[in-house]
Design a protein around this motif. Structure first.
Motif, PDB file in Angstrom:
ATOM      1  N   ARG A 629     -69.874  14.258  31.594  1.00 28.59           N
ATOM      2  CA  ARG A 629     -70.446  14.442  30.255  1.00 28.59           C
ATOM      3  C   ARG A 629     -69.382  14.585  29.182  1.00 28.59           C
ATOM      4  NH1 ARG A 629     -72.977  20.434  30.663  1.00 28.59           N
ATOM      5  NH2 ARG A 629     -71.069  21.513  31.225  1.00 28.59           N
ATOM      6  N   GLN A 632     -69.152  12.021  26.421  1.00 28.40           N
ATOM      7  CA  GLN A 632     -69.929  12.050  25.179  1.00 28.40           C
ATOM      8  C   GLN A 632     -69.363  13.092  24.225  1.00 28.40           C
ATOM      9  OE1 GLN A 632     -74.279  12.215  25.976  1.00 28.40           O
ATOM     10  NE2 GLN A 632     -73.938  10.186  25.150  1.00 28.40           N
ATOM     11  N   THR A 633     -68.340  12.699  23.507  1.00 30.83           N
ATOM     12  CA  THR A 633     -67.720  13.674  22.632  1.00 30.83           C
ATOM     13  C   THR A 633     -68.449  13.834  21.314  1.00 30.83           C
ATOM     14  OG1 THR A 633     -66.375  11.911  21.761  1.00 30.83           O
ATOM     15  CG2 THR A 633     -65.441  13.232  23.525  1.00 30.83           C
ATOM     16  N   GLY A 634     -69.271  12.878  20.970  1.00 34.36           N
ATOM     17  CA  GLY A 634     -69.937  12.950  19.665  1.00 34.36           C
ATOM     18  C   GLY A 634     -69.101  12.290  18.588  1.00 34.36           C
ATOM     19  N   VAL A 635     -67.844  12.013  18.900  1.00 35.62           N
ATOM     20  CA  VAL A 635     -67.010  11.351  17.899  1.00 35.62           C
ATOM     21  C   VAL A 635     -67.239   9.852  18.056  1.00 35.62           C
ATOM     22  CG1 VAL A 635     -64.668  10.968  17.152  1.00 35.62           C
ATOM     23  CG2 VAL A 635     -65.342  13.181  18.075  1.00 35.62           C
ATOM     24  N   GLN A 637     -66.007   7.282  16.850  1.00 35.56           N
ATOM     25  CA  GLN A 637     -64.876   6.368  16.920  1.00 35.56           C
ATOM     26  C   GLN A 637     -64.385   6.180  18.347  1.00 35.56           C
ATOM     27  OE1 GLN A 637     -62.747   8.551  14.000  1.00 35.56           O
ATOM     28  NE2 GLN A 637     -62.741   6.827  12.593  1.00 35.56           N
ATOM     29  N   MET A 638     -64.539   7.234  19.123  1.00 40.48           N
ATOM     30  CA  MET A 638     -64.137   7.087  20.518  1.00 40.48           C
ATOM     31  C   MET A 638     -65.027   6.073  21.199  1.00 40.48           C
ATOM     32  SD  MET A 638     -61.706   8.115  22.235  1.00 40.48           S
ATOM     33  CE  MET A 638     -61.235   7.570  23.855  1.00 40.48           C
ATOM     34  N   ALA A 640     -66.331   3.623  19.776  1.00 35.12           N
ATOM     35  CA  ALA A 640     -65.882   2.323  19.278  1.00 35.12           C
ATOM     36  C   ALA A 640     -64.646   1.852  20.020  1.00 35.12           C
ATOM     37  CB  ALA A 640     -65.598   2.418  17.790  1.00 35.12           C
ATOM     38  N   VAL A 641     -63.775   2.776  20.378  1.00 36.82           N
ATOM     39  CA  VAL A 641     -62.588   2.399  21.147  1.00 36.82           C
ATOM     40  C   VAL A 641     -63.011   1.773  22.462  1.00 36.82           C
ATOM     41  CG1 VAL A 641     -60.631   3.313  22.405  1.00 36.82           C
ATOM     42  CG2 VAL A 641     -61.106   4.116  20.105  1.00 36.82           C
ATOM     43  N   VAL A 644     -64.133  -1.705  21.939  1.00 37.25           N
ATOM     44  CA  VAL A 644     -63.046  -2.676  21.809  1.00 37.25           C
ATOM     45  C   VAL A 644     -62.489  -3.019  23.174  1.00 37.25           C
ATOM     46  CG1 VAL A 644     -60.743  -3.041  20.893  1.00 37.25           C
ATOM     47  CG2 VAL A 644     -62.472  -1.947  19.496  1.00 37.25           C
ATOM     48  N   GLY A 645     -62.329  -1.989  23.982  1.00 40.79           N
ATOM     49  CA  GLY A 645     -61.861  -2.252  25.335  1.00 40.79           C
ATOM     50  C   GLY A 645     -62.798  -3.210  26.058  1.00 40.79           C
TER      51      GLY A 645
END
Lengths: 657, 99, 170
Positions: A629, A632-635, A637-638, A640-641, A644-645
C-alpha cells in the motif's frame, strides 16, 4: 410382530426429544415423570408383546433382523466396500436384555419421580434417563458392531451426564489425596476410563472387519463358525473386545470409575451402574460367544480376571463406610462373577446372573436411596443404625435383596451364583482354583452385605434423633422396592437347574444363541451329577457362615470389629485405601499424560505450530499488504512517473519486438 | 528540413514537458507543462500533415486546440477552488487520495 | 545553408530554450511569459510548414487567450515565488529524470534510425492544404459534426469553470 422392534427404541427417543425441548417449560413434576416413565413403559409393553409372540414360535425361528435404513455405504464393488445399516436384531438374547432394560428401567423411572422430587433439574434428569434407555436399547438390539458401538458410546455419554448431574456439588476426598473434588470430576473420570476401553473395542472392530469383511453379526458369526480354533487374529480380536468390556463393565484394570460414579443420584447408580450399562460388557461377550469360542486363551484371561475382580472388589467392600460405595464394590464383584461364567464358557449362567443381579442390585441401590433420603443425605453407615423401626418396608425389601445377593436358596441369587460356581468347577474350561476363588468371594459377599444391613438397619441408633427424623419413603418409591423384592425372591425360577428338578428354562431359551459357540467348544448338555449337590451345599453353607459372622461381629459382639481393625491395622489401611490403585494410576498414567499434554501438545504443537501457522499467515499477508500500500502515496506525480515508465516499456515492446 | 527534424524537436519538447509535470511542485507550473506537451504533439501532427499532404492532421490540431482551451479553463477553475480550500497550490500537500 | 534551414534552426533553438526556461523558473509569472514566447516560436514553426491557419490560431488562441487566462489566475491567487524548501532530490525526481531521458533517447533512436516504413513525402506539400480556404472547406463539410460538437464541449467547459470557481454564497 417382529417389525414392532424399532418402536421399542423409538419410544425413549421420543421421550428424550419431548422432554429435552419442552421439559424446562413444564412445571408439573408429575407430568414430566409420567412422560419419562411412560415411554419406557411403552417400550416394555412392546417388548413383552414380541416376547409372547416369540414364545409361540419354534425355537429355531425366534430370530429376525429388522433393517431400518442404510447408514454408511461405500461401494467399490469388491471386498473393500463397506456397508452398514441401522438394523435391529431380535432374538432370544436381545429380547431378554430388552426386557431387563425396559422393565427395571421403568421401575427406576417411577422411583425417580419420588426420589428427585423438588430438584430444580427434575426435567433434565428424566431427559437424560430417557436418552440413556434409548442408547442402551440400541446397544442390545444392534445387529452389527457399529450400531452396538453407537449404543456403547452413547451410554458412556449418558453415564457422564448423569453422574455429573449435580454438577456444582463438591465433596471431600479423603485418603491419600485429601481435598475437594467436584461431581464433574467423577463424571470425567468415568468417561475417560471408559474411553480407554472403547479404544480397545474400536481396534477390535477394525480387526473384525479386516478378518471377516463385514461388521454384521450374522455375517461375522457365520464366517467365524467354520474357522478352526486358535490363531493370533482371533486372540487379539477377542482380547481387544474384552478390554472394552473391562472398561464398560468395571473389571480389573478399568474398574476405578465405578466407585466414584456413586457421586451421582442414587437412581442413576441403580439403573446404570447396577442393572444395565455395566452389563453391556457381559452382553457383548455373550453375543460374540462364537468368537470367544475360537480363542480359548482369551477365555482363560476372561475367567481369571473375572474371578480376581470378584475377590478383589469384595475385599475392598468389606471396610467401606459409605453405603453406596459398599454397593458399588459389590457390583464390581458380581460383574466379576458374570465374566467368570463367560470365561468358563457358561454363557447362559452369566446371563442368568445378569438377570438376577439386575433385580437385587437395583433393589439394594434403591433401598439405599430411600435410606439416604430419610437420613437427609447422610451416607455414612457408621452414623446410622436401628433404622428398621422407622422404615419397615425399606428394611424388609433390603433384607430380601441382601439374602438374594448372598446366594441363599430359594432366592434368585442362589440359583444364578450356584450355576456359575458349578460351571467354574466342572467345565472343561474351568478349574478348581477358579471355583475356590468364587466360593471365597461368595463368603465375603454374604459378610459385607450383612455388615451393611446390620450397621444400617439394626442395632442401636448412632445418630441423634434431634437432628435426624428418619421416615418411610413415599409410595412411588416403596411400591418399586416391593416389586423388585418380589422379583429378587422368585426370579430364580427361570433358571432352576435340572439337578433340582427344574426345567432350566433360561438355558433352553438361550440355547440357539450359543449353539455355534457350544459346537465349537464341544460342550453339550450335562447330566446332573452328585458333585453338583455337594458344591451346592458348600456354597450355601459358606454363605450362611458369612451371614452369621457378620451378625455376630456387628450386632452381638461389636467390640470384635474394633479389635480386628486394630490388630490388622496395616491390612485394614490397604483395604480402606482400595489397595492404592487410584493413587498408582494417578502417578503412573494420569499425571504424566497431563504434563505431556500441557508441555508438548498444548504449548508445543497447539500454540507454536498451529496458532503460529494461522497467525503467521495472517501476519504475512498483513506485511505484504503493508508494503504494497505504500505505492499509493497520494502524490499524483509519482503515479505519473510510473506512467512514463510504462510508456517507455510499451513503446520499446512495440517497436523492437 | 526533413520530417525527422520536426519529429525530434517535438520529442524534445514533449520530454521537457514530461519532466516539468513530474518534477515541479507548483500546480500552475505543472499545468503549463501539460500545455507544453500538448503543443509538441500539435507540432508533430502538423509536420506529418505537411509531409503527407493530408489535411486531416491539421484538422486534428484544430480540435486539439479547442479541447485544450476548454481543459485549461476548467483546470484553472479547479485550481482556484483548491486554493480557496487549502490556501496552497503545492501539489505535495494535496495528498488525501492515499492509503 | 538555405534561409529555410537558418529560420528553422533559430526557431527551434528558441523553442527548446524557452520550454526549458518555463519549467525551471520559480516565479510562475516569469514561467508564463516564457511559455508565451514558446508559443510564438511554435507559431513560427507552423509557418515554416505552410500551416497558415494553424499558426494564426496558435497565436490567437493559445498565446492570446489561454496564457492570458493563466496569468490572470496567477495574479488572482497572488502566488509568490515557489519556496525553495531545500530542493529535495527525492526519489521521484531521480526516477523522473532517468525515465524521461531514457524515453527521449528511445524516441530519437526510433525516429532517426529505425525504418518505420513511412510512405515517401515532401514537406512542401503543405502549401495547398494549409491555407485558410482549404481548412475552412474541410471544416464545414467533412468535419461539420465535430465542429458543432465542440461548441457543446465549450459550453460544458464554460459552465464547469463558472461553477467550480464560483465563490460559495455562505
Amino acid at each position: 410382530m417382529f417389525s414392532l422392534a424399532p418402536y421399542i427404541v423409538l419410544f425413549p427417543l421420543l421421550g428424550f426429544i419431548v422432554l429435552g425441548l419442552f421439559g424446562s417449560r413444564l412445571k408439573n413434576e408429575t407430568l414430566i415423570g409420567t412422560i419419562g416413565s411412560g415411554v419406557v413403559g411403552l417400550s416394555f409393553l412392546t417388548a413383552v408383546a414380541i416376547f409372547i409372540h416369540m414364545l409361540g414360535l419354534p425355537p429355531d425361528q425366534r430370530k429376525e433382523v429388522v433393517e431400518l435404513f442404510t447408514w454408511i455405504s461405500t461401494f467399490t464393488g469388491t471386498a473393500t466396500s463397506f456397508s452398514v445399516s441401522l438394523a435391529y436384531q431380535v432374538d432370544q438374547l436381545s429380547i431378554l436384555m430388552v426386557l431387563i432394560v425396559t422393565g427395571v428401567g421403568f421401575l427406576i423411572h417411577v422411583y425417580s419421580i419420588g426420589y428427585m422430587h423438588g430438584d430444580p433439574g427434575f426435567w433434565r434428569f428424566f431427559t437424560y434417563l430417557n436418552l440413556f434407555i434409548f442408547m442402551m436399547l440400541n446397544l442390545v438390539l444392534a445387529s452389527n458392531f457399529l450400531v452396538m458401538f453407537l449404543g456403547w458410546e452413547g451410554v458412556g455419554l449418558c453415564s457422564y451426564l448423569l453422574i455429573g448431574f449435580w454438577h456444582d456439588r463438591k465433596f471431600e476426598t479423603g485418603g491419600y489425596k485429601p481435598g475437594t473434588a467436584f461431581t464433574s470430576d467423577a463424571a470425567k473420570k468415568a468417561f475417560i476410563v471408559n474411553r480407554v476401553g472403547d479404544f480397545g473395542f474400536l481396534i477390535g472392530m477394525f480387526l473384525i472387519f479386516t478378518k471377516f469383511g463385514s461388521l454384521d453379526f450374522d455375517v461375522v458369526f457365520n464366517r467365524a463358525s467354520v474357522l478352526s480354533i486358535g490363531g493370533s487374529v482371533m486372540f487379539w480380536i477377542t482380547l481387544l473386545l474384552f478390554v472394552g468390556a473391562t472398561g464398560k463393565s468395571a473389571q480389573i484394570p478399568l474398574y476405578v470409575w465405578l466407585p466414584d460414579a456413586m457421586a451421582g443420584p442414587t437412581p442413576v447408580s441403580a439403573l446404570i451402574h447396577a442393572a444395565t450399562m455395566v452389563t453391556a460388557g457381559v452382553y457383548m461377550v455373550a453375543r460374540c460367544s462364537v468368537l470367544y469360542a475360537l480363542s480359548p486363551a482369551t477365555l482363560q484371561i476372561v475367567a481369571v480376571i473375572g474371578a480376581l475382580t470378584a475377590i478383589f472388589a469384595a475385599t475392598i467392600g468389606l471396610v467401606q463406610n459409605d453405603i453406596k460405595k459398599v454397593l458399588a464394590y459389590s457390583t464390581v464383584s458380581q460383574l466379576g462373577y458374570m465374566f467368570l461364567a463367560m470365561g468358563v464358557a457358561a454363557f447362559t449362567a452369566g446371563i442368568f446372573h445378569l438377570l438376577t443381579h439386575a433385580f437385587f442390585k437395583a433393589l439394594l441401590f434403591l433401598g439405599s436411596g430411600a435410606v439416604i433420603h430419610a437420613m437427609h443425605e447422610e451416607q455414612d453407615i457408621q452414623k446410622m443404625g436401628g433404622l428398621r423401626k422407622y422404615m419397615p418396608t425399606t428394611y424388609k425389601t433390603f433384607l430380601v435383596g441382601a439374602i438374594a445377593i448372598a446366594g441363599i436358596a430359594p432366592f434368585s441369587g442362589f440359583f444364578s451364583k450356584d450355576e456359575i460356581l458349578w460351571k467354574a468347577f466342572s467345565s472343561d474350561y474351568g478349574s478348581v482354583i477358579l471355583w475356590a476363588l468364587g466360593v471365597m468371594g461368595a463368603a465375603l459377599t454374604a459378610f459385607y452385605m450383612f455388615r451393611l444391613v446390620s450397621l444400617t438397619f439394626e442395632g442401636e441408633e448412632r445418630f441423634s434423633t434431634k437432628s435426624h427424623h428418619p421416615h418411610e419413603a413415599p409410595k412411588t418409591m416403596t411400591v418399586v422396592l416391593v416389586i423388585l423384592a418380589f422379583l429378587s425372591a422368585v426370579g430364580g425360577v427361570v433358571g432352576i437347574p435340572a439337578s433340582l428338578g427344574g426345567g432350566n428354562a433360561i438355558e433352553h431359551w438361550l440355547e440357539p444363541v450359543f449353539r455355534q459357540a457350544n459346537d465349537r467348544l464341544g460342550l453339550g448338555y450335562h447330566e446332573p451329577s452328585a458333585m453338583e449337590y455337594v458344591l451346592m451345599a458348600v456354597s450355601l453353607g459358606i454363605a450362611l457362615a458369612g451371614i452369621y459372622a457378620a451378625r455376630t461381629v456387628y450386632l452381638k459382639r461389636t467390640e470384635l470389629a474394633e479389635e480386628w481393625k486394630n490388630r490388622f491395622a496395616g491390612f485394614y489401611k490397604v483395604l480402606w485405601n482400595k489397595y492404592f490403585v487410584d493413587e498408582a494410576y494417578d502417578k503412573v498414567v494420569v499425571t504424566p499424560t497431563v504434563k505431556l499434554s500441557e508441555s508438548l501438545l498444548w504449548k508445543g504443537v497447539d500454540v507454536s505450530l498451529i496458532d503460529g501457522a494461522v497467525n503467521g499467515t495472517a501476519k504475512l499477508i498483513d506485511w505484504i499488504a503493508g508494503s504494497v500500500r505504500k505505492i499509493q502515496t497520494g502524490v499524483a506525480q509519482m503515479y505519473a512517473v510510473v506512467f512514463v515508465g510504462g510508456i517507455l516499456f510499451v513503446v520499446a515492446w512495440i517497436v523492437f519486438r | 528540413m526533413t520530417i525527422q527534424s520536426y519529429l525530434i524537436l517535438s520529442a524534445i519538447t514533449f520530454i521537457i514537458g514530461v519532466v516539468g509535470v513530474l518534477t515541479r511542485r507548483n500546480a500552475i507550473i505543472v499545468f503549463m507543462s501539460i500545455e507544453l506537451m500538448l503543443n509538441s504533439v500539435n507540432l508533430s501532427l502538423v509536420a506529418f500533415s505537411a509531409y503527407l499532404g493530408d489535411a486531416r492532421g491539421q484538422m486534428l490540431v484544430f480540435f486539439v486546440m479547442t479541447v485544450a482551451a476548454a481543459e485549461a479553463a476548467v483546470g484553472l477553475a479547479i485550481i482556484i477552488a483548491l486554493f480557496r480550500n487549502k490556501q496552497t497550490v503545492n501539489i505535495d500537500e494535496i495528498n488525501i487520495l492515499k492509503w | 545553408m538555405t534561409f529555410e534551414t537558418i529560420l528553422f534552426s533559430l526557431l527551434a533553438v528558441v523553442f527548446v530554450g524557452s520550454a526549458l526556461l518555463t519549467i525551471t523558473r520559480r516565479n510562475p509569472v516569469i514561467a508564463a511569459l516564457y511559455l508565451i514566447l514558446n508559443f510564438f516560436c511554435l507559431g513560427g514553426l507552423y509557418l515554416t510548414l505552410n500551416a497558415q491557419f494553424i499558426a494564426v490560431i496558435q497565436i490567437l488562441v493559445y498565446a492570446g487567450a489561454i496564457m492570458v487566462l493563466f496569468v490572470f489566475v496567477i495574479m488572482l491567487l497572488n502566488l509568490g515565488d515557489e519556496q525553495r524548501l531545500a530542493e529535495k532530490i527525492s526519489l521521484r525526481k531521480i526516477f523522473a529524470a532517468g525515465l524521461s531521458a531514457a524515453l527521449l533517447m528511445e524516441v530519437i533512436y526510433i525516429v532517426g534510425f529505425v525504418d518505420l516504413g513511412m510512405p515517401p513525402g515532401d514537406l512542401h506539400r503543405g502549401v495547398e492544404i494549409g491555407t485558410v480556404e482549404n481548412i475552412g472547406k474541410e471544416l464545414f463539410t467533412t468535419y461539420l459534426f465535430p465542429f458543432e460538437v465542440t461548441s457543446i464541449l465549450l459550453l460544458a467547459a464554460i459552465v464547469g469553470a463558472v461553477v467550480l470557481a464560483k465563490k460559495k454564497l455562505d
